[in-house]
Design a protein around this motif. Structure first.
Motif, short mmCIF file in Angstrom:
data_model
loop_
_atom_site.label_atom_id
_atom_site.label_comp_id
_atom_site.label_asym_id
_atom_site.label_seq_id
_atom_site.Cartn_x
_atom_site.Cartn_y
_atom_site.Cartn_z
N PRO A 209 40.64 11.30 6.12
CA PRO A 209 41.57 11.74 7.16
C PRO A 209 42.90 10.99 7.01
N ALA A 210 43.98 11.61 7.44
CA ALA A 210 45.31 11.01 7.27
C ALA A 210 45.44 9.65 7.96
N ASP A 211 44.66 9.45 9.04
CA ASP A 211 44.77 8.21 9.80
C ASP A 211 43.61 7.23 9.55
N LYS A 212 42.77 7.51 8.56
CA LYS A 212 41.60 6.66 8.28
C LYS A 212 41.51 6.39 6.78
N ALA A 213 40.76 5.36 6.43
CA ALA A 213 40.38 5.12 5.04
C ALA A 213 38.93 5.57 4.90
N LEU A 214 38.55 5.99 3.71
CA LEU A 214 37.19 6.43 3.46
C LEU A 214 36.63 5.60 2.32
N ASN B 56 17.75 2.24 0.30
CA ASN B 56 17.21 1.80 -0.98
C ASN B 56 17.37 2.94 -1.99
N GLY B 57 17.05 2.68 -3.22
CA GLY B 57 17.07 3.72 -4.24
C GLY B 57 18.46 4.21 -4.60
N GLU B 58 18.48 5.30 -5.31
CA GLU B 58 19.73 5.87 -5.82
C GLU B 58 20.34 6.77 -4.75
N LYS B 59 21.19 6.19 -3.93
CA LYS B 59 21.82 6.90 -2.83
C LYS B 59 23.26 6.42 -2.68
N TYR B 60 23.97 7.06 -1.76
CA TYR B 60 25.30 6.60 -1.38
C TYR B 60 25.55 6.94 0.07
N MET B 61 26.53 6.27 0.65
CA MET B 61 26.94 6.59 2.01
C MET B 61 28.46 6.58 2.09
N LEU B 62 28.97 7.29 3.07
CA LEU B 62 30.40 7.33 3.34
C LEU B 62 30.67 6.50 4.59
N TYR B 63 31.76 5.76 4.55
CA TYR B 63 32.14 4.97 5.72
C TYR B 63 33.61 5.22 5.99
N GLU B 64 33.87 5.85 7.11
CA GLU B 64 35.23 6.14 7.55
C GLU B 64 35.66 5.02 8.48
N CYS B 65 36.81 4.43 8.20
CA CYS B 65 37.24 3.30 9.03
C CYS B 65 38.75 3.30 9.24
N ALA B 66 39.16 2.53 10.22
CA ALA B 66 40.59 2.38 10.51
C ALA B 66 41.25 1.65 9.35
N ILE C 7 33.24 -8.52 -0.23
CA ILE C 7 34.48 -8.01 -0.84
C ILE C 7 35.42 -7.70 0.32
N SER C 8 36.68 -8.09 0.18
CA SER C 8 37.63 -7.91 1.29
C SER C 8 38.83 -7.10 0.83
N GLY C 9 39.55 -6.58 1.78
CA GLY C 9 40.76 -5.85 1.43
C GLY C 9 41.48 -5.32 2.65
N HIS C 10 42.69 -4.88 2.40
CA HIS C 10 43.51 -4.25 3.43
C HIS C 10 43.59 -2.78 3.05
N LEU C 11 42.73 -1.97 3.66
CA LEU C 11 42.62 -0.56 3.30
C LEU C 11 43.76 0.25 3.88
N GLU C 12 44.14 1.29 3.15
CA GLU C 12 45.25 2.14 3.57
C GLU C 12 44.75 3.50 4.02
N ALA C 13 45.42 4.06 5.01
CA ALA C 13 45.06 5.37 5.56
C ALA C 13 45.23 6.46 4.50
N GLY C 14 44.34 7.44 4.55
CA GLY C 14 44.42 8.59 3.66
C GLY C 14 43.90 8.33 2.25
N LYS C 15 43.35 7.14 2.00
CA LYS C 15 42.87 6.81 0.66
C LYS C 15 41.35 6.71 0.64
N VAL C 16 40.80 7.00 -0.54
CA VAL C 16 39.35 6.95 -0.77
C VAL C 16 39.07 5.82 -1.74
N TYR C 17 38.14 4.94 -1.36
CA TYR C 17 37.77 3.79 -2.18
C TYR C 17 36.30 3.92 -2.58
#
Length: 189
Positions: free
Chosen positions: A27-32, A60-70, A86-96
């Motif tokens: 989303p334009a106002d969130k990081a994913l 567990n196992g071979e999986k993934y999850m999505l986390y949408e955050c401010a 792991i730390s960082g300053h995430l930017e809106a509209g970007k996927v990590y």
């Protein structure tokens, strides 16, 4: 011959675009953040995931999850036999992309969180195939509340360890904001 040199990058780019169809746009106002566990090593062992003092998932196992955050500062960590931060300053509209890599442990598999560089085309191709073959692991608010209760002691010890690392001047890996992607919105007809 020169024509072929120009066609190859375009072919690779279109290949990535086609494979990224299963990817979600931030989303334009969130990081994913994609937390990925593509390796089967230690498949029976749960990795628990946190955003500072908040439980965000466990699988567990071979999986993934999505986390949408401010957007803004975040400290992500995972726990198995060990803890990885792991730390960082995430930017809106970007996927990590953060890969939870299983490590050999003394009793059970350990974990290491590593940011994936989207410029690594071989690795990204493998991860995009992984994403496209699976649905993300999702959690209801009730499941997260139950996990928070179950992991209350783990969370307290993890935050204490993080504080100790900061006090000792230990280096916590940093998320590089140049290693992200912007998923294009689906084309409309």
């Amino acid at each position: 011959m020169r024509k072929h040199l120009y066609v190859l990058p375009l072919l690779l780019l279109s290949m990535h675009a086609a494979m990224a169809q299963g990817m979600k746009e931030a989303p334009a106002d969130k990081a994913l953040v994609y937390f990925l566990r593509p390796s089967g090593l230690g498949a029976l062992i749960n990795f628990s995931f946190f955003d500072s003092a908040q439980v965000i998932g466990r699988f567990n196992g071979e999986k993934y999850m999505l986390y949408e955050c401010a957007p803004g500062p975040h400290i992500f960590w995972a726990r198995s036999e060990n803890k990885s931060f792991i730390s960082g300053h995430l930017e809106a509209g970007k996927v990590y992309f953060i890969e939870a890599q299983p490590q050999m442990g003394g009793i059970k598999a350990g974990v290491e969180l590593v940011q994936v560089d989207p410029a690594d085309s071989k690795r990204m191709t493998r991860l995009l195939k992984f994403i496209n073959k699976r649905k993300p692991r999702t959690f209801t608010q009730e499941e997260l509340t139950e996990l928070s209760t179950d992991l209350e002691d783990v969370l307290r010890r993890g935050m204490k360890e993080l504080q100790s690392m900061r006090s000792n001047g230990d280096i916590i890996p940093v998320i590089d904001n140049n290693k992200h992607i912007v998923v294009p919105a689906p084309a409309t007809l």
